[in-house]
Design a protein around this motif. Structure first.
Motif, PDB file in Angstrom:
ATOM      1  N   ALA A  61      63.028  51.557  15.024  1.00  0.00           N
ATOM      2  CA  ALA A  61      62.881  51.742  16.461  1.00  0.00           C
ATOM      3  C   ALA A  61      64.227  51.622  17.160  1.00  0.00           C
ATOM      4  CB  ALA A  61      61.912  50.709  17.044  1.00  0.00           C
ATOM      5  N   TRP A  62      64.287  52.180  18.352  1.00  0.00           N
ATOM      6  CA  TRP A  62      65.407  51.999  19.257  1.00  0.00           C
ATOM      7  C   TRP A  62      64.959  51.143  20.430  1.00  0.00           C
ATOM      8  CZ3 TRP A  62      70.320  53.323  18.256  1.00  0.00           C
ATOM      9  CH2 TRP A  62      70.559  54.310  17.287  1.00  0.00           C
ATOM     10  N   PHE A  63      65.766  50.153  20.759  1.00  0.00           N
ATOM     11  CA  PHE A  63      65.575  49.321  21.933  1.00  0.00           C
ATOM     12  C   PHE A  63      66.804  49.439  22.817  1.00  0.00           C
ATOM     13  CE2 PHE A  63      62.701  47.632  18.852  1.00  0.00           C
ATOM     14  CZ  PHE A  63      61.650  47.051  19.554  1.00  0.00           C
ATOM     15  N   ARG A  64      66.649  49.107  24.076  1.00  0.00           N
ATOM     16  CA  ARG A  64      67.804  49.059  24.967  1.00  0.00           C
ATOM     17  C   ARG A  64      67.744  47.803  25.811  1.00  0.00           C
ATOM     18  NH1 ARG A  64      66.582  54.419  28.709  1.00  0.00           N
ATOM     19  NH2 ARG A  64      64.763  53.611  29.875  1.00  0.00           N
ATOM     20  N   GLN A  65      68.924  47.285  26.122  1.00  0.00           N
ATOM     21  CA  GLN A  65      69.012  46.016  26.822  1.00  0.00           C
ATOM     22  C   GLN A  65      69.896  46.134  28.050  1.00  0.00           C
ATOM     23  OE1 GLN A  65      69.505  42.582  24.334  1.00  0.00           O
ATOM     24  NE2 GLN A  65      70.485  41.375  25.950  1.00  0.00           N
ATOM     25  N   VAL A  66      69.366  45.658  29.167  1.00  0.00           N
ATOM     26  CA  VAL A  66      70.111  45.513  30.409  1.00  0.00           C
ATOM     27  C   VAL A  66      70.034  44.046  30.788  1.00  0.00           C
ATOM     28  CG1 VAL A  66      70.327  46.178  32.818  1.00  0.00           C
ATOM     29  CG2 VAL A  66      69.555  47.853  31.124  1.00  0.00           C
ATOM     30  N   SER A  67      71.179  43.406  30.929  1.00  0.00           N
ATOM     31  CA  SER A  67      71.232  41.964  31.124  1.00  0.00           C
ATOM     32  C   SER A  67      70.555  41.300  29.928  1.00  0.00           C
ATOM     33  CB  SER A  67      70.594  41.579  32.455  1.00  0.00           C
ATOM     34  OG  SER A  67      70.753  40.197  32.712  1.00  0.00           O
ATOM     35  N   THR A  68      69.529  40.502  30.156  1.00  0.00           N
ATOM     36  CA  THR A  68      68.831  39.829  29.065  1.00  0.00           C
ATOM     37  C   THR A  68      67.526  40.508  28.679  1.00  0.00           C
ATOM     38  OG1 THR A  68      67.706  38.335  30.597  1.00  0.00           O
ATOM     39  CG2 THR A  68      69.832  37.612  29.728  1.00  0.00           C
ATOM     40  N   GLU A  69      67.197  41.616  29.318  1.00  0.00           N
ATOM     41  CA  GLU A  69      65.926  42.281  29.094  1.00  0.00           C
ATOM     42  C   GLU A  69      66.078  43.391  28.065  1.00  0.00           C
ATOM     43  OE1 GLU A  69      64.175  43.754  32.656  1.00  0.00           O
ATOM     44  OE2 GLU A  69      62.336  44.422  31.692  1.00  0.00           O
ATOM     45  N   ARG A  70      65.421  43.234  26.932  1.00  0.00           N
ATOM     46  CA  ARG A  70      65.458  44.222  25.862  1.00  0.00           C
ATOM     47  C   ARG A  70      64.074  44.840  25.697  1.00  0.00           C
ATOM     48  NH1 ARG A  70      68.320  42.893  20.132  1.00  0.00           N
ATOM     49  NH2 ARG A  70      69.928  42.331  21.674  1.00  0.00           N
ATOM     50  N   ARG A  71      64.002  46.168  25.811  1.00  0.00           N
ATOM     51  CA  ARG A  71      62.727  46.860  25.758  1.00  0.00           C
ATOM     52  C   ARG A  71      62.771  48.030  24.783  1.00  0.00           C
ATOM     53  NH1 ARG A  71      60.575  47.147  32.070  1.00  0.00           N
ATOM     54  NH2 ARG A  71      60.196  44.897  32.284  1.00  0.00           N
ATOM     55  N   GLY A  72      61.606  48.354  24.255  1.00  0.00           N
ATOM     56  CA  GLY A  72      61.506  49.452  23.310  1.00  0.00           C
ATOM     57  C   GLY A  72      61.705  50.802  23.972  1.00  0.00           C
ATOM     58  N   VAL A  73      62.395  51.685  23.285  1.00  0.00           N
ATOM     59  CA  VAL A  73      62.643  53.048  23.738  1.00  0.00           C
ATOM     60  C   VAL A  73      61.814  54.041  22.942  1.00  0.00           C
ATOM     61  CG1 VAL A  73      64.382  54.847  24.040  1.00  0.00           C
ATOM     62  CG2 VAL A  73      64.962  52.451  24.498  1.00  0.00           C
TER      63      VAL A  73
END
Length: 123
Positions: free
Chosen positions: A35-47
């Protein structure tokens, strides 16, 4: 456990495209589910996610714009990102696990993570 390395990040303008790659080494069965995830600040979510037999899943925010794929002959996972938007700006990580997650976008099932690659989209 498989080892992962991302590449292909960069800075682009809105509307442009970018392709990320993630190469894996080690236990090939550790990359059954990726899977690919992306993180902005401390929030990491699935893409997006893909199984060993090519079944894919996408976050609603990227459907129709991103395509996840894999080429196991080259030990590589890809994320083709089209029509990029400023909200796509994030640190992108690839992840892998040997067993199918209960939900593909949960973080905890993934056993291996790459170091991350930055994607910046300007308007």
């Amino acid at each position: 456990e498989v080892q992962l390395v991302e590449s292909g990040g960069g800075s682009v303008q809105a509307g442009e495209s970018l392709t990320l790659s993630c190469t894996y080494t080690g236990d090939r069965f550790g990359a059954n589910y990726m899977a690919w995830f992306r993180q902005v600040s401390t929030e990491r979510r699935g893409v997006a996610a893909i199984t060993f037999d090519g079944v894919t899943s996408y976050a609603d925010s990227v459907k129709g714009r991103f395509t996840i794929s894999r080429d196991d002959a080259k030990n590589t996972l890809y994320l083709q990102m089209n029509n990029l938007e400023p909200d796509d700006t994030a640190e992108y990580y690839c992840a892998a696990t040997s067993k199918r997650p209960y939900k593909w976008s949960f973080l905890t099932p993934y056993e291996a993570w790459g170091q991350g690659t930055q994607v910046t989209v300007s308007s």
